[in-house]
Scaffold this active site. Sequence first.
Site, PDB file in Angstrom:
ATOM      1  N   TRP A  25       0.837  -1.209   0.000  1.00 39.33           N
ATOM      2  CA  TRP A  25       0.000   0.000   0.000  1.00 39.33           C
ATOM      3  C   TRP A  25       0.865   1.251   0.000  1.00 39.33           C
ATOM      4  O   TRP A  25       0.571   2.232  -0.682  1.00 39.33           O
ATOM      5  CB  TRP A  25      -0.961  -0.003   1.183  1.00 39.33           C
ATOM      6  CG  TRP A  25      -1.971  -1.107   1.121  1.00 39.33           C
ATOM      7  CD1 TRP A  25      -2.119  -2.139   2.008  1.00 39.33           C
ATOM      8  CD2 TRP A  25      -2.977  -1.312   0.113  1.00 39.33           C
ATOM      9  NE1 TRP A  25      -3.145  -2.957   1.615  1.00 39.33           N
ATOM     10  CE2 TRP A  25      -3.684  -2.487   0.470  1.00 39.33           C
ATOM     11  CE3 TRP A  25      -3.339  -0.630  -1.048  1.00 39.33           C
ATOM     12  CZ2 TRP A  25      -4.737  -2.980  -0.311  1.00 39.33           C
ATOM     13  CZ3 TRP A  25      -4.393  -1.122  -1.824  1.00 39.33           C
ATOM     14  CH2 TRP A  25      -5.082  -2.281  -1.450  1.00 39.33           C
ATOM     15  N   LYS A  29     -12.087  -1.630   7.095  1.00 47.22           N
ATOM     16  CA  LYS A  29     -11.322  -2.613   7.860  1.00 47.22           C
ATOM     17  C   LYS A  29     -11.616  -2.518   9.352  1.00 47.22           C
ATOM     18  O   LYS A  29     -11.914  -3.505   9.980  1.00 47.22           O
ATOM     19  CB  LYS A  29      -9.827  -2.451   7.584  1.00 47.22           C
ATOM     20  CG  LYS A  29      -9.505  -3.054   6.227  1.00 47.22           C
ATOM     21  CD  LYS A  29      -8.209  -2.650   5.651  1.00 47.22           C
ATOM     22  CE  LYS A  29      -8.099  -3.231   4.236  1.00 47.22           C
ATOM     23  NZ  LYS A  29      -7.399  -2.347   3.326  1.00 47.22           N
ATOM     24  N   ASP A  63      -1.361   6.720   6.604  1.00 42.78           N
ATOM     25  CA  ASP A  63      -2.432   5.833   6.148  1.00 42.78           C
ATOM     26  C   ASP A  63      -2.732   4.877   7.299  1.00 42.78           C
ATOM     27  O   ASP A  63      -1.928   4.006   7.620  1.00 42.78           O
ATOM     28  CB  ASP A  63      -1.960   5.071   4.905  1.00 42.78           C
ATOM     29  CG  ASP A  63      -2.984   4.041   4.415  1.00 42.78           C
ATOM     30  OD1 ASP A  63      -4.041   3.888   5.055  1.00 42.78           O
ATOM     31  OD2 ASP A  63      -2.710   3.394   3.378  1.00 42.78           O
TER      32      ASP A  63
HETATM   33  C1  LIG Z   1      -6.896  -1.799   2.281  1.00 43.68           C
HETATM   34  C2  LIG Z   1      -5.865  -0.749   2.376  1.00 43.68           C
HETATM   35  C3  LIG Z   1      -5.799   0.292   1.435  1.00 43.68           C
HETATM   36  C4  LIG Z   1      -6.738   0.395   0.256  1.00 43.68           C
HETATM   37  O1  LIG Z   1      -7.987   0.787   0.718  1.00 43.68           O
HETATM   38  P1  LIG Z   1      -9.198   1.149  -0.276  1.00 43.68           P
HETATM   39  O2  LIG Z   1     -10.157   1.792   0.656  1.00 43.68           O
HETATM   40  O3  LIG Z   1      -9.689  -0.152  -0.843  1.00 43.68           O
HETATM   41  O4  LIG Z   1      -8.697   2.046  -1.330  1.00 43.68           O
HETATM   42  C5  LIG Z   1      -4.826   1.259   1.618  1.00 43.68           C
HETATM   43  N1  LIG Z   1      -3.967   1.209   2.644  1.00 43.68           N
HETATM   44  C6  LIG Z   1      -3.990   0.208   3.563  1.00 43.68           C
HETATM   45  C7  LIG Z   1      -3.012   0.215   4.687  1.00 43.68           C
HETATM   46  C8  LIG Z   1      -4.947  -0.791   3.450  1.00 43.68           C
HETATM   47  O5  LIG Z   1      -4.989  -1.775   4.362  1.00 43.68           O
END
Ligand SMILES: *Cc1c(COP(=O)(O)O)cnc(C)c1O
Length: 365
Positions: free
Chosen positions: A107, A201, A177
């Site tokens: 990511w 998540k 993030d």
């Molecule tokens: C799942 C994830 C993403 C992508 O998320 P989306 O909402 O599907 O764009 C980005 N960064 C991390 C750390 C993730 O776990």
Amino acid sequence: MATSVMHRVYNFGAGPAVLPESVLEQVKHDLLSLPKVGMSVLEISHRSVAFNHILEQAEADLRMLAGVSESYHVLFLQGGASLQFAMVPMNLLSQGSVADYVLTGAWAKKAAAEAAHFGEVNICATTENEGFIRVPTADELRPTRGAKYLHLTSNNTIFGTQWPEIPTVGTAPVVVDVSSDLLCRPVDVSRFGLVYAGAQKNIGPAGLTLVIVHKDLVKHGSKSLPMMLSYSVAAEHGSRYNTPPVFSIYVCGLVLKWLREIGGLAEMEARNRRKATLLYNAIDRTEFYRGTAQTESRSLMNATFRLPTEELEHRFIDQATVEGLSGLGGHRSVGGLRASIYNAFPEVGVAALVEFMAEFERTQG
Ligand SMILES: *Cc1c(COP(=O)(O)O)cnc(C)c1O
């Protein structure tokens, strides 16, 4: 038509992921008609009094839980964390300026690649040559003087690593993030310029992206951005420049309320640590299971491990599924096994997995 007895498996999926059962019950209870509203939350206007209240309460609960001061905007956006990979540099970076990125997984790499479209990207630390089995230590980071920001990924969902504490080095605002570990433990937002997360998540259903951004950072936003990609436009319109994901915000609000009711982030962390300890102890007990992340970098949210052969891994996943333990396959890019045990994942579910692991080793090992 006969109604079947409700049966819920233990959902170890990485995302969209498990939600608190009490939240799902509440959604079900109020789905046809919100109390005092008489309409479903799926039907109400995003400019109604009822939704104003839902949004304000969600924001207030988030501010309370994470100690977010009035110096920050809380924005309820769409497009997932992946759109933030672009929105962050579009709003904070420009051609001729530099942003630092720490590469700790897939990511983070995507975020850095996206930023390179909008300015200069400096990789100020990476553990890629070690297969991303750990996060760097703070003194491995080499921040660029004058960088617009430093970008980090707090929890690496695919590799099962997490910063024990998110480092802040240098003077540039830190952008994090937090898609897969927001609110898993107490957080000091005041150390950061901006944090963002796709909700699906750890804090709600898909469709919602949460951004907490310092007001100073939003001021300098480029005036030539499309309205929908500008933090300042979202902030000026109270996250309602256009129609927001009403239902996702409503459910996220219920999750935040649940977090407050269980005792907030300190209690959440205690539960998460108990779950992770139970699971990692089971992984470490014998040679049959092998954790893939370095011990100091192990994630509270995603435990990644391997078995002696891929064939055994496939058999493990199949048999676990039969036993009601779902979603244990590793990310398709790395294989192996991954148990995602986010905030809402129950402790009894981890105990069930640990028991299954012992039994599987006894019969197959
Ligand atoms: C799942 C994830 C993403 C992508 O998320 P989306 O909402 O599907 O764009 C980005 N960064 C991390 C750390 C993730 O776990």
